[in-house]
Design an enzyme around this catalytic site. Structure first.
Site, PDB file in Angstrom:
ATOM      1  CD  GLN A  15      -7.034  -0.236   7.468  1.00 15.73           C
ATOM      2  OE1 GLN A  15      -7.821  -1.091   7.865  1.00 15.73           O
ATOM      3  NE2 GLN A  15      -5.737  -0.294   7.764  1.00 15.73           N
ATOM      4  CB  THR A  69      12.780  -9.460 -10.302  1.00 16.54           C
ATOM      5  OG1 THR A  69      14.003  -9.171 -10.985  1.00 16.54           O
ATOM      6  CG2 THR A  69      12.370 -10.894 -10.580  1.00 16.54           C
ATOM      7  CB  SER A  82      -2.007  -3.230   1.116  1.00 14.49           C
ATOM      8  OG  SER A  82      -0.951  -3.951   1.651  1.00 14.49           O
ATOM      9  CB  CYS A  91       4.419   6.146  21.573  1.00 18.50           C
ATOM     10  SG  CYS A  91       4.016   4.423  21.663  1.00 18.50           S
ATOM     11  CG  HIS A 119      -0.277  -6.513   4.946  1.00 17.77           C
ATOM     12  ND1 HIS A 119      -0.423  -6.105   6.247  1.00 17.77           N
ATOM     13  CD2 HIS A 119       0.094  -5.422   4.244  1.00 17.77           C
ATOM     14  CE1 HIS A 119      -0.130  -4.801   6.311  1.00 17.77           C
ATOM     15  NE2 HIS A 119       0.188  -4.364   5.117  1.00 17.77           N
ATOM     16  N   GLY A 156       0.808  -1.209   0.000  1.00 14.72           N
ATOM     17  CA  GLY A 156       0.000   0.000   0.000  1.00 14.72           C
ATOM     18  C   GLY A 156       0.842   1.261   0.000  1.00 14.72           C
ATOM     19  CB  THR A 157       3.903   2.206   1.860  1.00 13.44           C
ATOM     20  OG1 THR A 157       3.318   1.904   3.131  1.00 13.44           O
ATOM     21  CG2 THR A 157       4.805   3.423   1.986  1.00 13.44           C
ATOM     22  CG  ASN A 196      -4.967   4.397   8.997  1.00 11.85           C
ATOM     23  OD1 ASN A 196      -5.344   5.348   8.327  1.00 11.85           O
ATOM     24  ND2 ASN A 196      -3.926   4.465   9.795  1.00 11.85           N
TER      25      ASN A 196
HETATM   26  N1  PLP Z   1      -2.884   3.165   3.749  1.00 11.26           N
HETATM   27  C1  PLP Z   1      -3.629   2.779   4.784  1.00 11.26           C
HETATM   28  C2  PLP Z   1      -4.950   3.414   5.014  1.00 11.26           C
HETATM   29  C3  PLP Z   1      -3.168   1.777   5.646  1.00 11.26           C
HETATM   30  O1  PLP Z   1      -3.913   1.404   6.692  1.00 11.26           O
HETATM   31  C4  PLP Z   1      -1.902   1.195   5.408  1.00 11.26           C
HETATM   32  C5  PLP Z   1      -1.349   0.177   6.327  1.00 11.26           C
HETATM   33  O2  PLP Z   1      -1.545   0.205   7.504  1.00 11.26           O
HETATM   34  C6  PLP Z   1      -1.165   1.621   4.294  1.00 11.26           C
HETATM   35  C7  PLP Z   1      -1.688   2.611   3.484  1.00 11.26           C
HETATM   36  C8  PLP Z   1       0.170   1.034   3.973  1.00 11.26           C
HETATM   37  O3  PLP Z   1       0.048  -0.246   3.404  1.00 11.26           O
HETATM   38  P1  PLP Z   1       1.274  -1.271   3.450  1.00 11.26           P
HETATM   39  O4  PLP Z   1       1.388  -1.755   4.862  1.00 11.26           O
HETATM   40  O5  PLP Z   1       0.892  -2.360   2.512  1.00 11.26           O
HETATM   41  O6  PLP Z   1       2.476  -0.541   2.987  1.00 11.26           O
END
Ligand code: PLP
Length: 394
Positions: free
Chosen positions: A180, A238, A200, A326, A202, A72-73, A152
């Protein structure tokens, strides 16, 4: 015996055993590089194509609109930076909200350093974006609006279709971080009308380190990762064939039982929320009461620190997440809670409980019983609580 109860499904989920089985051959037998021209490569490429087709079909996209990323990031970073840069001849202004994930804020900060201007739009006390403010923030030079589908921390679901309408009316590209939302909502990208969307694996019982950027055909984007010709020359590196196969299988399985799972998870969450609200005083339920993802319950427990609750629950074998950052080394309260108007002192006492289909009613009741004791014990040690209870009695 110590119990272990996982109430942190918004952070990540357990990989489904069937997903693991589906992935295994791609580590051992079918390990070719999908770009290789021999039969090892062709087999890997076939699996990658099938994974892409399957994901595309589930979200209502064309396979040529699905790009695999490392999660996701990366998909968020790519969308925000890539869309803004590729369309910069129109202007250098983008719009986002005050409650986005760090992956969006990080990309916005990068763009600000490059001379872009970013408007961070307010949300109301439930965490819903202010549509009037969003629309009035649009300017001649606005190239992108980015707004998360579901939050999230507090789980609030945004009126994405209305935001799409606004973006279309002003001819601005619209991207949504649906990380989410996808695990609990059957989103069809064409029906919703987004130009780009990230999610994402996971978060829905798939492997970590793999995600997707959906990008509508015809929308211009710049690469952020250069290298080989993978992902139709848009993302070098890759291909993670096993990851893509696992993600596609996890999404397929998720959709098979989505309705029942959502209903079940919501019933667990609602039981938890009603017990907490009835049995624990000074517990503020954050986020919209209805427009939220089914597994999310975010509470601020006044007069105590979220971290103290988290560590006490951890000692009891209960895994949750605290609302403050934190872990990043600062004790700043959550930007999301501040954005919805939670007082700083109260925001410090926040905990996110996120339920999944593996949880049970018995676990929910056990957690509330423990939580009650922990909150009571911590409050007994809190000077602020002693003052409050004295004044409340008078
Ligand atoms: N965006 C949201 C709303 C998320 O909750 C998260 C992960 O917690 C991400 C992006 C990032 O996804 P990833 O953990 O696959 O990099």
């Amino acid at each position: 015996m110590q119990r272990s109860i996982y109430l942190d499904h918004a952070a990540t989920t357990k990989v489904d055993e069937r997903v693991i089985q589906k992935m295994l051959p791609y580590f051992s037998d079918i390990y070719g590089n999908a770009n290789s021209q021999h039969f090892y490569g062709r087999k890997a490429q076939k699996a990658l194509d099938e994974a892409r087709d399957q994901i595309a079909q589930i979200i209502g996209a064309n396979p040529s609109e699905v790009y695999f990323t490392s999660g996701g990031t990366e998909a968020d970073n790519w969308a925000v930076c890539g869309l803004a840069r590729a369309n910069s001849t129109k202007g250098k202004h983008i719009i986002t909200t005050k409650i986005e994930h760090a992956a969006i804020f990080g990309a916005c900060k990068t763009l600000e350093k490059e001379g872009y201007e970013v408007t961070y739009v307010d949300v109301n006390e439930d965490g819903i974006v202010d549509l009037a403010k969003l629309e009035s923030a649009i300017r001649q030079d606005t190239v992108l609006i980015t707004c998360m589908y579901a939050n999230n921390e507090i789980g609030t679901i945004q009126p994405i279709e209305r935001i799409v309408e606004i973006a279309k009316k002003h001819k601005v590209i619209f991207f949504t971080d649906a990380v989410q939302a996808i695990p609990v909502m059957n989103i069809n990208v064409k029906q919703v009308g987004v130009d780009a969307m990230a999610f994402s694996s996971h978060k829905f019982n798939g492997p970590k380190g793999v995600g997707v950027l959906y990008l509508r055909n015809g929308v211009k984007i710049s690469n952020i990762i250069s290298g080989g010709h993978q992902e139709r020359t848009r993302r070098g590196g890759t291909s993670n064939v096993a990851g893509a196969v696992g993600m596609a299988e996890a999404l397929r399985l998720n959709r098979l039982t989505l309705e029942q799972d959502v209903e079940y998870i919501r019933s667990l969450r609602d039981l938890f929320v009603s017990r907490v609200q009835n049995e624990i005083p000074f517990a503020k339920y954050n986020g919209h009461p209805q427009l939220r993802v089914p597994g999310n319950a975010d509470f601020s427990f006044e007069f105590i620190e979220g971290e103290s609750i988290l560590f006490s629950l951890d000692l009891e074998g209960i895994a949750v997440s605290s609302g403050s950052a934190c872990s990043s080394g600062s004790l700043e309260p959550s930007h999301v809670l501040l954005a919805i108007g939670v007082e700083e002192a109260v925001a410090h006492g926040s905990i996110r409980f996120s339920f999944g289909k593996e949880n049970t009613v018995e676990e929910v009741n056990y957690v509330v019983d423990k939580l009650k004791q922990i909150v009571e014990r911590l409050r007994m040690m809190s000077p602020l609580y002693k003052v409050e209870s004295k004044t409340t009695k008078c």
